[in-house]
Scaffold this motif. Structure first.
Motif, PDB file in Angstrom:
ATOM      1  N   UNK A 179     -23.796 -11.860  31.651  1.00 13.05           N
ATOM      2  CA  UNK A 179     -25.069 -11.689  32.331  1.00 13.05           C
ATOM      3  C   UNK A 179     -25.084 -12.265  33.737  1.00 13.05           C
ATOM      4  N   UNK A 180     -25.463 -11.447  34.704  1.00 11.11           N
ATOM      5  CA  UNK A 180     -25.596 -11.881  36.093  1.00 11.11           C
ATOM      6  C   UNK A 180     -27.076 -11.978  36.455  1.00 11.11           C
ATOM      7  N   UNK A 181     -27.415 -13.009  37.226  1.00 10.56           N
ATOM      8  CA  UNK A 181     -28.806 -13.292  37.579  1.00 10.56           C
ATOM      9  C   UNK A 181     -29.016 -13.125  39.080  1.00 10.56           C
ATOM     10  N   UNK A 182     -30.273 -12.972  39.512  1.00 11.99           N
ATOM     11  CA  UNK A 182     -30.575 -12.936  40.943  1.00 11.99           C
ATOM     12  C   UNK A 182     -30.097 -14.206  41.637  1.00 11.99           C
ATOM     13  N   UNK A 183     -29.830 -14.083  42.932  1.00 15.44           N
ATOM     14  CA  UNK A 183     -29.271 -15.212  43.676  1.00 15.44           C
ATOM     15  C   UNK A 183     -30.200 -15.629  44.814  1.00 15.44           C
ATOM     16  N   UNK A 222     -23.495 -10.769  48.099  1.00 12.58           N
ATOM     17  CA  UNK A 222     -22.362 -10.231  47.348  1.00 12.58           C
ATOM     18  C   UNK A 222     -21.382 -11.338  46.940  1.00 12.58           C
ATOM     19  N   UNK A 223     -21.207 -12.297  47.818  1.00 11.12           N
ATOM     20  CA  UNK A 223     -20.290 -13.393  47.497  1.00 11.12           C
ATOM     21  C   UNK A 223     -20.768 -14.166  46.270  1.00 11.12           C
ATOM     22  N   UNK A 224     -22.085 -14.411  46.189  1.00  7.68           N
ATOM     23  CA  UNK A 224     -22.605 -15.115  45.015  1.00  7.68           C
ATOM     24  C   UNK A 224     -22.424 -14.289  43.750  1.00  7.68           C
ATOM     25  N   UNK A 225     -22.647 -12.986  43.834  1.00  9.47           N
ATOM     26  CA  UNK A 225     -22.450 -12.140  42.655  1.00  9.47           C
ATOM     27  C   UNK A 225     -20.972 -12.115  42.239  1.00  9.47           C
ATOM     28  N   UNK A 226     -20.092 -12.084  43.207  1.00  6.33           N
ATOM     29  CA  UNK A 226     -18.659 -12.084  42.894  1.00  6.33           C
ATOM     30  C   UNK A 226     -18.239 -13.375  42.212  1.00  6.33           C
ATOM     31  N   UNK A 244     -20.506  -5.406  40.375  1.00  6.66           N
ATOM     32  CA  UNK A 244     -20.103  -5.381  38.967  1.00  6.66           C
ATOM     33  C   UNK A 244     -19.090  -4.282  38.656  1.00  6.66           C
ATOM     34  N   UNK A 245     -19.015  -3.284  39.483  1.00  4.10           N
ATOM     35  CA  UNK A 245     -18.033  -2.215  39.269  1.00  4.10           C
ATOM     36  C   UNK A 245     -16.611  -2.764  39.229  1.00  4.10           C
ATOM     37  N   UNK A 246     -16.405  -3.898  39.878  1.00  2.00           N
ATOM     38  CA  UNK A 246     -15.069  -4.485  39.921  1.00  2.00           C
ATOM     39  C   UNK A 246     -14.586  -4.922  38.541  1.00  2.00           C
TER      40      UNK A 246
END
Length: 363
Positions: free
Chosen positions: A112-116, A129-133, A165-167
């Motif tokens: 699960x990924x959350x807002x940053x 994007x860096x935080x999501x990565x 997330x496609x990565x």
């Protein structure tokens, strides 16, 4: 003996998938999470408390458990905890979820990924994007079964997250905390659904902030928009465990209520309301059905029991707790012995025990 799990998308082709429920709100109720900040340091400080909640969801019948690392980002963690990094927590949460999932039968693990905060602070797309990565790389390392972006208020932000997330090379689910008014930038419900799908989400939907009835209305609009555009996507719904009809036509949802966040217990759904919700959601074409804040294992059990025929299996808890009080004729209390039918419990209007409380609040 190793075996290949049936993937999320394959399961959704054949029937409903039962998600899990709340984590940080349940941890707060049990004394393991700080309200207001809602970060998951308990993964490090009280790991057995977190493991037990994951186990309870599996026992209740969940097909999926989510890595217990909601809101785990370094910027948010600095508000309270000064000891652990997001990487520490995400690593431990991922390992824990994978280990507990093996205790069940063919249970999927969702990363699960959350807002940053980089987005809300306006730091620009590269920082977001860096935080999501950073969140995603742990899930790639541990080979979760699918990834989920949840609790997003801005479709622009969730589009960035979906693209990152496609990565992972895994199925992508995307869920927004929006009601009929759309996202926090005024983007309509319909356009939010279309943009999530076009960004690359395989499953789209809503979670949190608005109750079951409001979410079903919102998701009907999402589904209609997707079908009209020729976009074939599965729909997910993970509502909170309480009822809040007063906030349906607000932008933020439940934060408007004066009881939030520490006095929602009087609003909690009964298990039989959840039975009705699960049936209504499935008949509306929603196949991924779980819960969010304040949704407890017995709520998830109600979903699994209601959809047992479609899932072609009963939840593990049915050995002790089949639906509608099947064993009540054996009760020591004579008045309980004939309360063992679906009709009795579904037709009952339960009392609140609070004679001076208003059924609805103005705010």
């Amino acid at each position: 003996m190793a075996f290949n799990k049936i993937s999320l998308l394959e399961r959704l082709k054949t029937g409903p998938v039962v998600g899990d429920g709340s984590m940080v709100v349940l941890l707060e109720k049990r004394g393991y999470c700080t309200p207001g900040i809602w970060t998951p340091e308990a993964v490090m400080l009280y790991p057995e408390a977190v493991r037990e909640i994951l186990r309870e969801y599996i026992h209740a019948g969940a097909d999926v458990i989510t890595t217990p690392c909601f809101y785990s980002s370094d910027a948010r963690l600095r508000r309270g905890n000064k000891t652990f990094t997001a990487a520490d927590i995400n690593e431990a949460a991922c390992k824990m979820a994978k280990e507990v999932a093996k205790e069940g039968i063919d249970v999927l693990v969702c990363g699960g990924l959350s807002p940053v905060e980089a987005y809300t602070d306006g730091k620009g797309e590269a920082a977001v994007r860096e935080e999501f990565e950073e969140q995603l790389k742990i899930f790639i390392k541990h080979d979760v079964d699918f990834v989920l972006a949840e609790f997003f208020a801005h479709v622009e932000e969730i589009e960035m997250c979906i693209d990152v997330m496609k990565k992972a090379g895994k199925p992508i689910a995307a869920s927004m905390r929006i009601g009929p008014m759309g996202d926090f930038n005024g983007i309509s419900v319909e356009d939010c659904a279309l943009r999530m799908a076009k960004a690359g989400a395989d499953v789209v939907g809503t979670n949190c902030m608005f109750d079951i009835n409001t979410q079903l209305k919102t998701l009907r609009r999402m589904k209609d928009a997707l079908e009209k555009a020729g976009l074939n996507r599965e729909i997910m719904c993970q509502p909170p465990g309480y009822l809040c009809p007063e906030v349906e036509n607000t932008l933020y949802g439940q934060p408007h209520l004066p009881e939030g966040p520490l006095l929602f217990e009087p609003r909690l759904m009964t298990r039989f309301e959840v039975h009705e919700f699960a049936r209504a959601a499935f008949e509306q074409g929603i196949k991924y059905i779980g819960g969010c804040c304040a949704t407890e294992p017995h709520h998830i059990r109600a979903i699994a029991q209601e959809l047992a025929t479609e899932r072609m299996k009963d939840p593990p808890s049915n050995d002790m707790c089949p639906p509608y009080g099947v064993f009540l004729p054996q009760s020591d209390f004579l008045l309980h012995r004939n309360r063992n039918t679906k009709e009795y419990w579904r037709n009952l209007q339960p009392g609140s025990g609070r004679p001076y409380n208003s059924p609805l609040l103005k705010f």
